[in-house]
Each structure stands twice: as C-alpha cells, then as structure tokens.
Design a protein around this motif. Structure first.
Motif, PDB file in Angstrom:
ATOM      1  N   ILE A 168      46.799  -9.873  31.798  1.00 53.11           N
ATOM      2  CA  ILE A 168      45.533 -10.131  32.487  1.00 53.11           C
ATOM      3  C   ILE A 168      44.698 -11.024  31.574  1.00 53.11           C
ATOM      4  CG2 ILE A 168      43.482  -9.122  33.526  1.00 53.11           C
ATOM      5  CD1 ILE A 168      45.060  -6.556  33.939  1.00 53.11           C
ATOM      6  N   GLU A 169      44.395 -12.226  32.026  1.00 52.18           N
ATOM      7  CA  GLU A 169      43.669 -13.200  31.230  1.00 52.18           C
ATOM      8  C   GLU A 169      42.430 -13.661  31.982  1.00 52.18           C
ATOM      9  OE1 GLU A 169      46.414 -16.302  30.449  1.00 52.18           O
ATOM     10  OE2 GLU A 169      47.700 -15.100  29.124  1.00 52.18           O
TER      11      GLU A 169
ATOM     12  N   GLY B  79      54.742   2.677  26.115  1.00 53.81           N
ATOM     13  CA  GLY B  79      54.608   1.232  26.114  1.00 53.81           C
ATOM     14  C   GLY B  79      53.713   0.740  24.994  1.00 53.81           C
ATOM     15  N   ARG B  80      53.388  -0.551  25.054  1.00 57.74           N
ATOM     16  CA  ARG B  80      52.548  -1.196  24.050  1.00 57.74           C
ATOM     17  C   ARG B  80      51.416  -1.929  24.759  1.00 57.74           C
ATOM     18  NH1 ARG B  80      57.653  -2.692  22.773  1.00 57.74           N
ATOM     19  NH2 ARG B  80      57.269  -4.823  23.493  1.00 57.74           N
TER      20      ARG B  80
ATOM     21  N   SER C 234      39.763 -13.982  26.976  1.00 53.12           N
ATOM     22  CA  SER C 234      40.437 -12.803  26.427  1.00 53.12           C
ATOM     23  C   SER C 234      41.703 -12.540  27.207  1.00 53.12           C
ATOM     24  CB  SER C 234      39.513 -11.579  26.493  1.00 53.12           C
ATOM     25  OG  SER C 234      39.176 -11.304  27.845  1.00 53.12           O
ATOM     26  N   ALA C 235      42.579 -11.747  26.596  1.00 56.80           N
ATOM     27  CA  ALA C 235      43.872 -11.451  27.218  1.00 56.80           C
ATOM     28  C   ALA C 235      44.245 -10.007  26.919  1.00 56.80           C
ATOM     29  CB  ALA C 235      44.952 -12.398  26.689  1.00 56.80           C
ATOM     30  N   LEU C 236      44.659  -9.304  27.966  1.00 56.40           N
ATOM     31  CA  LEU C 236      45.164  -7.945  27.843  1.00 56.40           C
ATOM     32  C   LEU C 236      46.640  -7.975  28.225  1.00 56.40           C
ATOM     33  CD1 LEU C 236      44.527  -4.839  27.525  1.00 56.40           C
ATOM     34  CD2 LEU C 236      44.322  -4.813  30.014  1.00 56.40           C
ATOM     35  N   ARG C 237      47.488  -7.479  27.335  1.00 58.88           N
ATOM     36  CA  ARG C 237      48.926  -7.497  27.579  1.00 58.88           C
ATOM     37  C   ARG C 237      49.475  -6.080  27.443  1.00 58.88           C
ATOM     38  NH1 ARG C 237      49.859 -12.815  27.771  1.00 58.88           N
ATOM     39  NH2 ARG C 237      48.536 -14.182  26.476  1.00 58.88           N
ATOM     40  N   VAL C 238      50.274  -5.717  28.429  1.00 62.70           N
ATOM     41  CA  VAL C 238      50.868  -4.382  28.476  1.00 62.70           C
ATOM     42  C   VAL C 238      52.364  -4.554  28.687  1.00 62.70           C
ATOM     43  CG1 VAL C 238      50.977  -2.190  29.717  1.00 62.70           C
ATOM     44  CG2 VAL C 238      48.773  -3.342  29.394  1.00 62.70           C
ATOM     45  N   SER C 239      53.135  -3.801  27.925  1.00 62.25           N
ATOM     46  CA  SER C 239      54.594  -3.819  28.056  1.00 62.25           C
ATOM     47  C   SER C 239      55.081  -2.387  28.136  1.00 62.25           C
ATOM     48  CB  SER C 239      55.234  -4.537  26.857  1.00 62.25           C
ATOM     49  OG  SER C 239      56.637  -4.475  26.926  1.00 62.25           O
ATOM     50  N   ILE C 240      55.840  -2.086  29.200  1.00 66.13           N
ATOM     51  CA  ILE C 240      56.344  -0.739  29.434  1.00 66.13           C
ATOM     52  C   ILE C 240      57.860  -0.799  29.537  1.00 66.13           C
ATOM     53  CG2 ILE C 240      56.366   1.230  31.008  1.00 66.13           C
ATOM     54  CD1 ILE C 240      53.563   0.384  31.883  1.00 66.13           C
TER      55      ILE C 240
END
Length: 460
Positions: free
Chosen positions: A400-401, A429-430, A440-446
């Motif tokens: 999400i950016e 996840g991370r 800004s950027a929100l990054r999620v890895s599952i």
C-alpha cells in the motif's frame, strides 16, 4: 553511536601469530647476537692472556741468558699462531706508549652489512673494544698486552649470523602465516553456517537448526542455538495462538457492538426521523413557525444515520467468506473513493488467484487494508493511494503506497499499526512501514504455509 571497525577473525588471529612468531625470531636473533659478542670478547680475552704469558716467558728467558739480546717485547712468535683476519696485537708500556703492534688485514666482505644494522650493532655491543692483560715479572709490571678486532670485521660476522636467521624468518614466517590461515579457515568454516542460521532466524524461519560440529566450542554454540530456536518457535506459536484468539474476540466484540448500535441506536434514529416527520405535519396545520425546527431535526437524524452506517461498515465489514477477498476489497476501495469526493484517488490491483485463500486469512487481510487506508486518510493527506495484492508460489504480498507526507511518529504510535502488526504476527508474516520525501509505503508478506496453518487452527 561510534562503530568500531570490524576485522576478519582469521586475519586477526593470523596477524597475531605472525607478530608472536616475529617476536620469537627477534628474541632468538638477539640471543645469537649477544652470544656471538660474548664469544668474540672471550676469544680476544683469551688471546690477550696467551700473549701476556708469552711475553712474561720471554722476559724470564732474557734474564736467564748470560748475554741476553734485548729484543723484548717480541710479538712475532705468538702472532703466527693467534692471528686471524682483523685481529690486532700490541704491547703498551706503563707510560701508555704503544711499543709494538701487529694487525692482520681483513678481506672485504662479500655481502657487507647494511648501514642501519651496523649502526644498531655498534650502539649496542661496541665492537672493536680492546682486551688488555698486564705483563708482570717478579712483581714488576712491565706493561700490558692489547688485543682488539676490527669493528667492521666483527660487525660483518654478526650480520652473517643474523642474516641467516633473517633469511629463515623471511621464508618461514609467510609459510607459517599461510598454514595458520588455512587451518583457521578450515576450523572456522562452521561459523559461516552459524551466521547463515542466525540470518534465517532473524528473517523469521524458526525451523532452522544447526548440524553437529567437530569442535567442542562450536558444538556448545550449536546446542544453545538449537535450543533458542526451539524456544522461540514455541513462544511465537503460543503468541500467535493468543493473538489469534484476541483478534477473534475483538472481531466478535465489534460484531456485537455493531448489532447493538444497529438495533438500539439505529432504531432510535429511525424513530426520531418518524417523529420529526409527524411533528412537521402537525406544525404545518397548527404552527407553521415550527417547520424549520422539524426539518432541522430530520436533517440531523439523517446525518447521524449516515455516520452510523459508516461506523457499522467499519465495525462489521461485509462477509468476506461469502463475497470473497477480491470483491470485498474492491467494495472497500470503492467506498473510500465515494467518501473522498475526488480529493484522494484509491486504486487496487490484484495479481493471482485468491479463491483458495482461507477465510480467516482473508478477514485479516481485509482488516489490515482497512486500517492502512484509515491511516492514509488520517495522517498522509495523500492525493493518491494504490494497493497491490499479489499471490506468489510461497507467499501473499500486500503493498500500500501513497504520495502523502505522513507524521511517521503519529502513525507508529497509534493503535492502527500495532493492530496490523499483531494480525501479521498471528499469520507468521512480516510487516514493514517506510516513509520518504515522496510518500510512504506499507508492505506485508504472509507465507502460504502459515496461512494454511492459520486455516487449520481456525477450523479446529
């Protein structure tokens, strides 16, 4: 904080071994030089004693012969036996005059010592120092014999002895360093495996284990590492289970609160609107002056109902299990576009097939996106927000950016990011949040393995 420079352990240990070896070679060389100097002085002292005894015998013979020929002192007989290159023999009278002196020539050395070594040797050992022995006959001192060696000859001999040691050092020290480095590299090879294991642990792979090692010290590290990994894995599993239960309890509480608001507050607002409409009809017949107040009450009730619908939508989102993750997120983004009234543009893009994503994981992803959009609207002041959800072979990635300039401290200190972190942690996840001059950027890895595990736990 000041960062100290880091050095390779093998290089550091090799340099220490080289320094210790060089110090040992230097000590051995110094021992040889001291021994050689002591031997040289002992030799000339012995020669001085022999010459003095010979001259005493000469003087005694002169006194025994009836018609002596006075040729005392005569150094020729003894010089033929004791002379060596660079050696000087002499006889000094009691008055200090040198009555006789013989010196043998010294050939030029094939490899003269360096000037630095010559100066160093002369400053320490004083080559060319004389050895004197008195010549005493019947209690009378006739003079003294003086023996010395040419300083250049003695220095060249010392350099010849030290030079061989230096050649041995020049050959042995690099060879020793190479062997020590190779041995250390072989012995410390498991440390690279330990480093890789720590990196995998830091990346969240708590299934990492180290194999047995030959060295006892490394085996002890391996035991502690494996025990720590097992403890972390157990603690994280317990934390994930607790977080899952807390999130489920939170969602249930939200649904309960939404039902209460809908049933009680919603009905009350509907009743207020109905009463306002009825009062308006009565006022139109009996008291036209109250029409404005009745319309104001109706508008206020209508606005409160719109606010209530938004709150209910956030508390009780559409059933992701029935609509699917893609349709639910598209509806969420469409709602944000409608509420922003063109001030902020929300876009979403999907890569992959999300039909097989478990319902519990879909619900968590929906909540994460919902909270992220809320943060972007509250703190960023962005004109564009883009969402990208990707289904890969081993993980689900969400990015999400936005192009706003958020107050990072306000975002990180709020409960929204904390809640997202807890949901991501429950899915193993991370999550990372980054800000920059352009947004800004929100990054999620599952990981999908964690998603499958979450689905099984939820089903159980």
């Amino acid at each position: 904080m000041w960062n100290r420079p880091r050095f390779d352990l093998k290089v550091r240990l090799t340099l220490r071994v080289a320094a210790i070896s060089a110090a040992c070679f230097a000590a051995i060389s110094a021992y040889f030089l001291v021994t050689a100097d002591s031997a040289a002085h002992a030799r000339i002292d012995g020669i001085a004693a022999i010459v003095a005894k010979t001259l005493e015998l000469q003087q005694g013979k002169v006194q025994w012969v009836a018609s002596p020929r006075s040729d005392f002192p005569n150094l020729d007989p003894v010089s033929a036996h004791v002379m060596t290159p660079g050696l000087c023999l002499g006889f000094r009278s009691p008055s200090g005059d040198m009555l006789q002196r013989f010196c043998s020539g010294a050939p030029a050395p094939a490899s003269p010592p360096p000037q630095a070594f010559a100066a160093f040797y002369r400053s320490l050992f004083d080559p060319g120092r004389e050895a004197a022995r008195p010549v005493i006959v019947r209690g009378t001192k006739l003079g003294e014999t003086v023996v010395s060696v040419d300083p250049a000859v003695q220095t060249a001999e010392a350099w010849h002895e030290a030079g061989r040691l230096m050649i041995a050092l020049a050959i042995a020290l690099p060879l020793l360093c190479a062997l020590v480095y190779a041995a250390l590299a072989r012995a410390l090879r498991p440390t690279r495996m330990i480093g890789n294991g720590l990196e995998r642990i830091a990346a969240g792979d708590l299934t990492t284990r180290l194999p047995p090692f030959d060295l006892a010290e490394l085996s002890a590290i391996r035991d502690v590492f494996n025990h720590l990994a097992e403890s972390l894995d157990t603690a994280l599993a317990e934390r994930s289970e607790l977080t899952r239960k807390l999130i489920a309890l939170q969602d249930e509480e939200r649904r309960h609160l939404a039902r209460e608001l809908h049933d009680e507050f919603g009905q009350s607002l509907a009743a207020i609107r109905a009463l306002a409409a009825s009062a308006r009809q009565t006022a139109a017949q009996d008291c036209p002056g109250l029409l404005g107040e009745c319309d104001s009450i109706a508008r206020t009730a209508t606005g409160m109902m719109e606010t209530l619908r938004g709150a209910l939508f956030r508390l009780r989102p559409p059933d992701v299990d029935e609509l699917g993750l893609v349709a639910s997120l598209e509806g969420l983004v469409s709602g944000w576009n409608g509420r922003s009234r063109g001030q902020t543009r929300y876009d979403i893009r999907f890569d992959g097939a999300f039909e097989s994503v478990p319902a519990s994981v879909s619900a968590n992803l929906y909540r994460i996106v919902q909270e992220a959009l809320t943060n972007a609207a509250k703190h960023a002041g962005a004109t564009s927000v883009s969402l990208h959800l990707t289904m890969a072979e081993s993980e689900i990635a969400l990015a999400i950016e936005d192009d706003g300039r958020p107050n990072e401290a306000a975002v990180k200190s709020g409960m929204g990011l904390l809640g997202m972190r807890e949901r991501v942690a429950a899915l193993r996840g991370r999550l990372s949040f980054e800000t920059g001059p352009h947004g800004s950027a929100l990054r999620v890895s599952i990981p999908l393995a964690a998603a499958d595990r979450q689905a099984l736990e939820h089903a159980a």
